[in-house]
Structures are given as C-alpha cells and as structure tokens.
Write a protein that holds these residues in place. Structure first.
Motif, PDB file in Angstrom:
ATOM      1  N   ILE A   1      -3.666  52.074   8.552  1.00  0.00           N
ATOM      2  CA  ILE A   1      -3.915  50.672   8.918  1.00  0.00           C
ATOM      3  C   ILE A   1      -3.922  49.779   7.683  1.00  0.00           C
ATOM      4  CG2 ILE A   1      -5.621  49.090   9.897  1.00  0.00           C
ATOM      5  CD1 ILE A   1      -6.484  51.325  11.783  1.00  0.00           C
ATOM      6  N   VAL A   2      -4.703  50.179   6.672  1.00  0.00           N
ATOM      7  CA  VAL A   2      -4.837  49.339   5.476  1.00  0.00           C
ATOM      8  C   VAL A   2      -3.519  49.272   4.710  1.00  0.00           C
ATOM      9  CG1 VAL A   2      -6.032  49.107   3.258  1.00  0.00           C
ATOM     10  CG2 VAL A   2      -7.313  49.740   5.305  1.00  0.00           C
ATOM     11  N   SER A   3      -2.759  50.355   4.697  1.00  0.00           N
ATOM     12  CA  SER A   3      -1.477  50.347   3.990  1.00  0.00           C
ATOM     13  C   SER A   3      -0.496  49.343   4.595  1.00  0.00           C
ATOM     14  CB  SER A   3      -0.856  51.749   4.008  1.00  0.00           C
ATOM     15  OG  SER A   3      -1.656  52.661   3.291  1.00  0.00           O
ATOM     16  N   HIS A   4      -0.639  49.061   5.888  1.00  0.00           N
ATOM     17  CA  HIS A   4       0.208  48.059   6.525  1.00  0.00           C
ATOM     18  C   HIS A   4      -0.371  46.649   6.365  1.00  0.00           C
ATOM     19  CE1 HIS A   4       2.195  51.497   8.419  1.00  0.00           C
ATOM     20  NE2 HIS A   4       3.157  50.680   8.755  1.00  0.00           N
ATOM     21  N   LEU A   5      -1.694  46.543   6.334  1.00  0.00           N
ATOM     22  CA  LEU A   5      -2.318  45.222   6.242  1.00  0.00           C
ATOM     23  C   LEU A   5      -2.262  44.642   4.833  1.00  0.00           C
ATOM     24  CD1 LEU A   5      -5.500  45.667   8.481  1.00  0.00           C
ATOM     25  CD2 LEU A   5      -3.341  44.597   9.082  1.00  0.00           C
ATOM     26  N   GLU A   6      -2.401  45.497   3.821  1.00  0.00           N
ATOM     27  CA  GLU A   6      -2.451  45.009   2.442  1.00  0.00           C
ATOM     28  C   GLU A   6      -1.231  44.180   2.049  1.00  0.00           C
ATOM     29  OE1 GLU A   6      -5.357  47.691  -0.416  1.00  0.00           O
ATOM     30  OE2 GLU A   6      -3.248  48.285  -0.166  1.00  0.00           O
ATOM     31  N   PRO A   7       0.000  44.668   2.238  1.00  0.00           N
ATOM     32  CA  PRO A   7       1.152  43.848   1.832  1.00  0.00           C
ATOM     33  C   PRO A   7       1.242  42.525   2.583  1.00  0.00           C
ATOM     34  CG  PRO A   7       1.798  46.129   2.261  1.00  0.00           C
ATOM     35  CD  PRO A   7       0.422  45.968   2.777  1.00  0.00           C
ATOM     36  N   ILE A   8       0.702  42.480   3.796  1.00  0.00           N
ATOM     37  CA  ILE A   8       0.783  41.265   4.606  1.00  0.00           C
ATOM     38  C   ILE A   8      -0.224  40.221   4.149  1.00  0.00           C
ATOM     39  CG2 ILE A   8       0.540  40.341   6.952  1.00  0.00           C
ATOM     40  CD1 ILE A   8       1.403  43.076   8.009  1.00  0.00           C
ATOM     41  N   TYR A   9      -1.458  40.654   3.878  1.00  0.00           N
ATOM     42  CA  TYR A   9      -2.534  39.704   3.613  1.00  0.00           C
ATOM     43  C   TYR A   9      -2.870  39.534   2.126  1.00  0.00           C
ATOM     44  CZ  TYR A   9      -3.515  39.694   8.626  1.00  0.00           C
ATOM     45  OH  TYR A   9      -3.413  39.555   9.979  1.00  0.00           O
ATOM     46  N   GLU A  10      -2.481  40.485   1.286  1.00  0.00           N
ATOM     47  CA  GLU A  10      -2.871  40.421  -0.123  1.00  0.00           C
ATOM     48  C   GLU A  10      -2.395  39.133  -0.785  1.00  0.00           C
ATOM     49  OE1 GLU A  10      -4.588  41.428  -3.688  1.00  0.00           O
ATOM     50  OE2 GLU A  10      -4.835  42.448  -1.755  1.00  0.00           O
ATOM     51  N   ARG A  11      -1.207  38.689  -0.442  1.00  0.00           N
ATOM     52  CA  ARG A  11      -0.655  37.483  -1.075  1.00  0.00           C
ATOM     53  C   ARG A  11      -1.450  36.234  -0.713  1.00  0.00           C
ATOM     54  NH1 ARG A  11       5.078  37.858   1.917  1.00  0.00           N
ATOM     55  NH2 ARG A  11       4.582  40.048   1.533  1.00  0.00           N
ATOM     56  N   SER A  12      -2.182  36.275   0.388  1.00  0.00           N
ATOM     57  CA  SER A  12      -2.967  35.104   0.804  1.00  0.00           C
ATOM     58  C   SER A  12      -4.391  35.137   0.264  1.00  0.00           C
ATOM     59  CB  SER A  12      -3.008  35.003   2.331  1.00  0.00           C
ATOM     60  OG  SER A  12      -3.745  36.086   2.896  1.00  0.00           O
ATOM     61  N   PHE A  13      -4.804  36.260  -0.341  1.00  0.00           N
ATOM     62  CA  PHE A  13      -6.159  36.353  -0.883  1.00  0.00           C
ATOM     63  C   PHE A  13      -6.307  35.484  -2.128  1.00  0.00           C
ATOM     64  CE2 PHE A  13      -7.245  40.832   0.927  1.00  0.00           C
ATOM     65  CZ  PHE A  13      -7.402  40.257   2.171  1.00  0.00           C
ATOM     66  N   SER A  14      -7.496  34.962  -2.308  1.00  0.00           N
ATOM     67  CA  SER A  14      -7.783  34.146  -3.486  1.00  0.00           C
ATOM     68  C   SER A  14      -7.792  35.007  -4.740  1.00  0.00           C
ATOM     69  CB  SER A  14      -9.136  33.453  -3.320  1.00  0.00           C
ATOM     70  OG  SER A  14      -9.559  32.865  -4.532  1.00  0.00           O
ATOM     71  N   SER A  15      -7.340  34.438  -5.837  1.00  0.00           N
ATOM     72  CA  SER A  15      -7.365  35.152  -7.121  1.00  0.00           C
ATOM     73  C   SER A  15      -8.780  35.287  -7.659  1.00  0.00           C
ATOM     74  CB  SER A  15      -6.499  34.414  -8.145  1.00  0.00           C
ATOM     75  OG  SER A  15      -6.991  33.098  -8.359  1.00  0.00           O
ATOM     76  N   LYS A  16      -9.743  34.627  -7.025  1.00  0.00           N
ATOM     77  CA  LYS A  16     -11.136  34.682  -7.462  1.00  0.00           C
ATOM     78  C   LYS A  16     -11.976  35.624  -6.606  1.00  0.00           C
ATOM     79  CE  LYS A  16     -10.214  31.764 -10.655  1.00  0.00           C
ATOM     80  NZ  LYS A  16     -10.087  32.239 -12.059  1.00  0.00           N
ATOM     81  N   SER A  17     -11.311  36.441  -5.776  1.00  0.00           N
ATOM     82  CA  SER A  17     -11.987  37.484  -5.013  1.00  0.00           C
ATOM     83  C   SER A  17     -11.673  38.822  -5.672  1.00  0.00           C
ATOM     84  CB  SER A  17     -11.510  37.475  -3.553  1.00  0.00           C
ATOM     85  OG  SER A  17     -12.037  38.581  -2.849  1.00  0.00           O
ATOM     86  N   PHE A  18     -12.697  39.557  -6.121  1.00  0.00           N
ATOM     87  CA  PHE A  18     -12.480  40.706  -6.995  1.00  0.00           C
ATOM     88  C   PHE A  18     -12.856  42.051  -6.395  1.00  0.00           C
ATOM     89  CE2 PHE A  18     -12.899  37.032  -9.743  1.00  0.00           C
ATOM     90  CZ  PHE A  18     -11.902  37.224 -10.675  1.00  0.00           C
ATOM     91  N   ALA A  19     -13.489  42.090  -5.246  1.00  0.00           N
ATOM     92  CA  ALA A  19     -14.002  43.354  -4.717  1.00  0.00           C
ATOM     93  C   ALA A  19     -12.921  44.132  -3.984  1.00  0.00           C
ATOM     94  CB  ALA A  19     -15.176  43.090  -3.766  1.00  0.00           C
ATOM     95  N   CYS A  20     -12.844  45.456  -4.262  1.00  0.00           N
ATOM     96  CA  CYS A  20     -11.990  46.389  -3.511  1.00  0.00           C
ATOM     97  C   CYS A  20     -10.543  45.923  -3.448  1.00  0.00           C
ATOM     98  CB  CYS A  20     -12.542  46.572  -2.096  1.00  0.00           C
ATOM     99  SG  CYS A  20     -14.231  47.164  -2.026  1.00  0.00           S
TER     100      CYS A  20
END
Length: 422
Positions: A104-123
């Motif tokens: 699940i996470v391997s599919h979600l990461e490429p989709i949502y990672e680009r939208s995450f803030s650069s100031k969020s550092f956990a996990c």
C-alpha cells in the motif's frame, strides 16, 4: 511457474473471480515478493519472520492469490506497551499484513510525496531528526540575522494525536488520488476491520496499566484512531496533517515553520507575530480533522531561554555562524550509559543462534552494538562530545577489556560509534 517481472501493477484482460467480481487489474507476484523483502529488512532474527520464511513460496503465493481474488482479510494484531520514551500502546500487525502494508505505502508514496511540505520531517526518506535539527538551525540563523535578533518560538502539540485521528477522513485522503482497483480495495480492507475488536495482549500486562487512559486506543470510539506501529499509520499520519502544513505556510505565512509528526514549531523575530496563530491552528484542526491542540503543551518562549524539542534542548546563542545550540536531554545521556552497562554481561566469545531453525549468526556481536551506535548517532551532532568521550573511555579501559574479552571493540570517528573487529 511464477516469473519475476518489473515491480508494478499491469493491466490484464478482465478475469471473473469466484466471488463474481470482474478484476481488470491484478497484482503481480513480483510486487508481493518486493514488499516481503522490504518488510523482512532488519527483521530476520524475529520468530514471526522465521515462521513466514519457513514456507515462503506458499505464503507469498497464497497472499498474492488472496489479493487478486478479493479474499484477503487482515489477521489478529498484538497489543503491548513500551515505556521508553514514555508509556504508550503498540499494535503489531501479523507478519503477512505487514507485507500488505508495504504494498500500500509503496503505491501511495510516489503519488503523495511530491505534495508533502518540505518542512515535514517525520518518517520520510532522506529526512528525520538530523534533517529537522539542521533545518531548525538554518531557520534560526536566518531569522536572527546571524544571532543578532532574539527568535521567538511557538510550540504546538495535538492532543492524543494517533488515537484521535478520524479514520474515515484518513481513508478518503488515501483514496483520493489512487486509481488502481487492487490498491483501493486493500486500503478499504485496511480500514474496514478494527483491530480492537479481535486482538491479543503480549508482553507485561502491568506495562499496559501504565499507559494513560487518554493515550489508550481502547478508550476511543470505533471511528477514531489508527494503530501505532504500522507502516500505513506512519504514512497516514503525515498525509493527515499535510493540508495543515500548507495552511500554515500559505495562509499564516510565519517566518519559520517545521513539523515532526504532531510536534509543530513556528518561529518569528518577535512575540507579536506569533499571537493568534495558536487559535487559528486549533480552529482549523477542529473544523477539518475533528482534533484539537493540547493547550497544556503549548509554549510561547524566546529561544534564548531554551526549549525542549524532539528530545533535545535547543537554545539560541549570540554566535553569528551557528546561533542555535543543541544539547541532548538528560534522559538521552542516561540511556547511553545504561546501554554501555548492558554490554558488561555480554559474552563476546559465544556462538549466537537467533532461534532453533536459524544458522549461526556471524554478525550477532556487531548487531549488539547497534543500540549504542544508534544513540551515539542521535546525539553526535549535538554539543555532547565530553559526555560521549567520558562514557566510552570509562567503558573501554584496557583492564576491563582484557577482563571480559572486549579487545576487539574499537572507537570510530570522533567518539561517534563503536566497531567490532572480530
């Protein structure tokens, strides 16, 4: 015969399953295999991983067929408590479910990672505690103009974060951009079954009694909370507060901002610029996430007086090059000393077998140092050289090494880690 192909989901002709469903997408065996390899990394000494690997081909094939035939159901979870750094419940999923979590996470990461803030550092890959502290130092240097201006900090904390997450809101956020039917179905399955309805306790029951009631997932309704300890929970927590990051950065526009899971830090060059931000963040959380801030853990202080953040003591000093001084907490210092004391009873000459079915583990002695090296790595970028040097030299005195056979332990770098040369 299974053929390992590229790690992806491919389109095949619609196939009618036994349940009467037409499946246009099917997970390849190679993807299940890749997910297992990720889940087994660093876990092969555990008994659960050994049981799964004892019939690896059958387990992976069965799991692949269950997903494609829509017959997969999550198994029973284990609930136990840890006391360090503070009492909290941990919900450990069955090993086969961890493989599904990696899919699940391997599919979600490429989709949502680009939208995450650069100031969020956990996990997040490439980030973490060190990146967070480095970014904090850079922001303090910029806002303080090289240490000439006092920086004010507003520290916010969400009350009982993991156990109060709205499960339906999080599920909808995960499904929002996912198009693959199999992954959407797996996400639905992950949220359809509440682990609290059927689980088993493990570990010391008295440890569970030390968990405060407001921190126990068992105290909340069926639509609240996610299990602490699952990979999907770590990713989901970041996704859950991603919109809050963008609200703070785009609407509130503070001079400095960073977040590590639910620990939020907002910086400014004066106290007046931070007044009112707490109420706006709390209002946003109540309106969009059904959560609220923990007012007892809200602090508005000048950094010159010091602030505890992520287990460190951060304090602004008037030094142009590096105006932020980072100190390890007393608890981290004592934990390092405790780990060194545990090594006194370790026999460096034994042959180590993780369990009855395992071969001799030639790396067991090196792995024994992993806890100490992890703690040394955590504090090596802080002002802790004197403590690290004194602790290591006290433990590695020549007479003690000869006494219990630790001549092969060597110090690496500037007292940053230990190495076993056996």
């Amino acid at each position: 015969m299974w053929v390992v192909e590229a790690w992806k989901v491919t389109y095949q002709r619609p196939v009618k399953s036994g349940a009467g469903l037409f499946l246009g997408w099917r997970l390849k065996f190679a993807e299940i295999l890749k997910a297992y390899q990720k889940s087994a990394k660093g876990k092969r000494r555990s008994l659960n991983c050994a049981k799964f690997e004892s019939q690896l081909g059958l387990e992976l094939t069965t799991l692949c067929n269950e997903v494609n035939n829509r017959t997969y159901r999550p198994s029973i979870s284990r609930c136990f408590a840890v006391l360090n750094p503070k009492p909290r419940e941990i919900w450990a999923a069955h090993y086969r479910d961890r493989v599904i979590h990696h899919i699940i996470v391997s599919h979600l990461e490429p989709i949502y990672e680009r939208s995450f803030s650069s100031k969020s550092f956990a996990c997040r890959r490439g980030l973490g505690h060190h990146a967070c502290m480095n970014d904090l130092g850079q922001q303090v240097r910029r806002i303080s103009r090289g240490g000439r201006v006092t920086v004010w900090a507003l520290k916010l904390d969400i009350e009982s974060f993991f156990v109060t997450i709205d499960r339906m809101i999080l599920k909808n956020l995960m499904l929002e951009k996912v198009k693959c039917p199999e992954i959407r179905w797996l996400i639905e399955q992950n949220f359809s079954i509440d682990p609290r309805l059927h689980f088993k306790f493990s570990g010391w029951r008295e440890h569970l009694d030390k968990v405060p009631k407001n921190k126990s997932w068992l105290s909340y309704s069926e639509n609240q909370g996610i299990p602490i300890g699952n990979l999907t929970s770590q990713f989901g927590a970041n996704l859950y507060l991603n919109a809050l990051d963008h609200f703070i950065e785009r609407e509130l526009k503070p001079q400095g901002f960073l977040r590590y899971m639910d620990d939020i830090l907002i910086l400014a060059s004066s106290q007046d610029k931070l007044i009112g931000i707490e109420e706006m963040v709390d209002s946003w959380l109540q309106k969009h996430r059904n959560q609220k801030l923990n007012r007892a853990k809200t602090y508005l202080v000048p950094l010159t007086s010091g602030l505890d953040y992520l287990g460190f003591r951060v304090k602004q000093i008037f030094e142009p090059k590096n105006p932020l001084m980072i100190l390890p907490s007393k608890k981290k210092k004592f934990s390092l000393v405790q780990d060194f004391r545990k090594l006194r009873d370790w026999n460096w000459n034994i042959m180590f077998f993780p369990h009855e079915l395992a071969f001799f583990d030639k790396t067991a002695h090196r792995k024994k140092l992993s806890s100490i090296n992890s703690r040394l790595g955590m504090i090596k970028n802080t002002k802790s050289f004197t403590h690290r040097k004194a602790t290591i030299e006290k433990f590695l005195r020549p007479e003690q090494q000869r006494e219990i056979g630790r001549e092969l332990l060597k110090v690496k770098g500037n007292f940053n880690s230990l190495k076993y040369d056996g």
